[in-house]
Motif scaffolding. Structure first.
Motif, PDB file in Angstrom:
ATOM      1  N   ASN A  54       2.154   4.295 -11.135  1.00 55.48           N
ATOM      2  CA  ASN A  54       0.737   3.881 -11.198  1.00 55.48           C
ATOM      3  C   ASN A  54       0.545   2.372 -11.363  1.00 55.48           C
ATOM      4  OD1 ASN A  54       0.736   6.843 -12.652  1.00 55.48           O
ATOM      5  ND2 ASN A  54      -0.979   6.547 -11.267  1.00 55.48           N
ATOM      6  N   THR A  95       5.991   3.805   4.285  1.00 56.79           N
ATOM      7  CA  THR A  95       4.971   4.092   5.292  1.00 56.79           C
ATOM      8  C   THR A  95       5.405   5.279   6.160  1.00 56.79           C
ATOM      9  OG1 THR A  95       4.332   1.772   5.343  1.00 56.79           O
ATOM     10  CG2 THR A  95       3.651   3.090   7.225  1.00 56.79           C
ATOM     11  N   THR A 142       3.039   1.704  -3.158  1.00 56.89           N
ATOM     12  CA  THR A 142       2.235   1.952  -4.364  1.00 56.89           C
ATOM     13  C   THR A 142       1.635   3.354  -4.324  1.00 56.89           C
ATOM     14  OG1 THR A 142       1.801  -0.417  -4.468  1.00 56.89           O
ATOM     15  CG2 THR A 142       0.440   0.981  -5.849  1.00 56.89           C
ATOM     16  N   THR A 143       1.301   3.838  -3.116  1.00 58.76           N
ATOM     17  CA  THR A 143       0.829   5.227  -3.012  1.00 58.76           C
ATOM     18  C   THR A 143       1.897   6.181  -3.541  1.00 58.76           C
ATOM     19  OG1 THR A 143      -0.465   4.644  -1.063  1.00 58.76           O
ATOM     20  CG2 THR A 143      -0.038   6.985  -1.408  1.00 58.76           C
ATOM     21  N   CYS A 175       2.243   6.391  -7.167  1.00 59.30           N
ATOM     22  CA  CYS A 175       1.165   7.113  -7.858  1.00 59.30           C
ATOM     23  C   CYS A 175       1.306   8.629  -7.700  1.00 59.30           C
ATOM     24  CB  CYS A 175      -0.192   6.677  -7.311  1.00 59.30           C
ATOM     25  SG  CYS A 175      -0.573   4.949  -7.635  1.00 59.30           S
ATOM     26  N   LEU A 211       5.087   8.532   4.226  1.00 59.02           N
ATOM     27  CA  LEU A 211       3.688   8.983   4.090  1.00 59.02           C
ATOM     28  C   LEU A 211       3.115   9.434   5.428  1.00 59.02           C
ATOM     29  CD1 LEU A 211       2.243   6.337   1.617  1.00 59.02           C
ATOM     30  CD2 LEU A 211       2.634   8.757   1.160  1.00 59.02           C
ATOM     31  N   PRO A 241       0.790  -1.247   0.000  1.00 63.00           N
ATOM     32  CA  PRO A 241       0.000   0.000   0.000  1.00 63.00           C
ATOM     33  C   PRO A 241       0.819   1.294   0.000  1.00 63.00           C
ATOM     34  CG  PRO A 241      -0.892  -1.565   1.576  1.00 63.00           C
ATOM     35  CD  PRO A 241       0.390  -2.156   1.075  1.00 63.00           C
ATOM     36  N   ALA A 242       1.770   1.441   0.925  1.00 62.21           N
ATOM     37  CA  ALA A 242       2.490   2.719   1.007  1.00 62.21           C
ATOM     38  C   ALA A 242       3.395   2.916  -0.213  1.00 62.21           C
ATOM     39  CB  ALA A 242       3.309   2.780   2.297  1.00 62.21           C
TER      40      ALA A 242
END
Ligand SMILES: [Zn+2]
Length: 213
Positions: A160, A185, A105-106, A109, A188, A102-103
């Motif tokens: 992306n 992580t 890939t964020t 993007c 972010l 998740p982090a």
């Protein structure tokens, strides 16, 4: 060159680490794919659409690394060109994981490339991290772009899309992915304010590892 049958231990390890990748939060459902060299010039790779977290023996394809020929009749992951290209240009590695944590890939993007060196594990275990622009998943163009960056990196962020890690041995390769996700992580959660390690400390850490390994 044909390694039929693949030793049972190789299959068991592949399944163990595929499941582990999901339990560590690196992939979810059918995202991600795993490959590992076996025998002479061959590789195991998860089949297209398979879920790494529930992978079974029937969902492992055996390929010729050079030609891409399928040697056990199973349909390899749609990203097999990328796995083969990385294996081809990095004879020192034996494992490739395409993941989508998740982090990380964020950040993949976002229109920025942060300094990932916020924890010592990044310079010590990962080293250089590169990125490539968005290119169609599964394409030869993406395979070549990622492999070119992997020449001197061990993680590539795909805009992306997700990330790819390569390494020697399953444990070391997956550890790099987990530490990368932790660094992302922190970046972010700090609202992009986490301070990277000073460059002099990064050089000292790299030197310490070289001397003590
Ligand atoms: Zn993909």
């Amino acid at each position: 060159m044909i390694v039929h049958p693949v030793p049972e231990e190789e299959i068991k390890s592949f399944i163990y680490w595929a499941h582990k990748a999901e339990r560590l939060g690196l992939v979810t459902c059918s995202s991600g794919n795993l490959s590992h060299r076996v025998g002479d010039g061959c590789m195991l790779i998860s089949t297209t659409g398979s879920w790494l977290g529930q992978l079974e023996e029937s969902q492992i394809a055996l390929l010729s690394t050079g030609s891409g020929e399928i040697l056990n009749g199973r349909k390899a992951s749609g990203e097999s060109a990328m796995h083969r290209a990385i294996m081809g240009c990095r004879p020192d590695i034996d494992t490739v994981l395409h993941f989508q944590s998740p982090a990380a890939t964020t950040l993949a993007c976002m229109d920025l490339v942060p300094d990932y060196n916020v924890i010592i594990e990044v310079p010590v275990y990962i080293g250089k991290i590169s990125c490539v622009p968005f290119v169609m998943p599964g394409s030869q163009m993406l395979a070549e772009a990622v492999a070119a960056e992997m020449m001197d990196s061990s993680i590539v962020q795909m805009r992306n899309h997700g990330q790819v890690v390569c390494g020697s041995g399953y444990a070391g390769t997956i550890q790099k992915a987990v530490f990368f996700e932790l660094a992302c992580t922190i970046i972010l959660q700090s609202n992009m304010k986490a301070l990277p390690l000073p460059e002099v400390s990064i050089q000292q850490l790299k030197h310490y590892i070289q001397v003590n390994n």
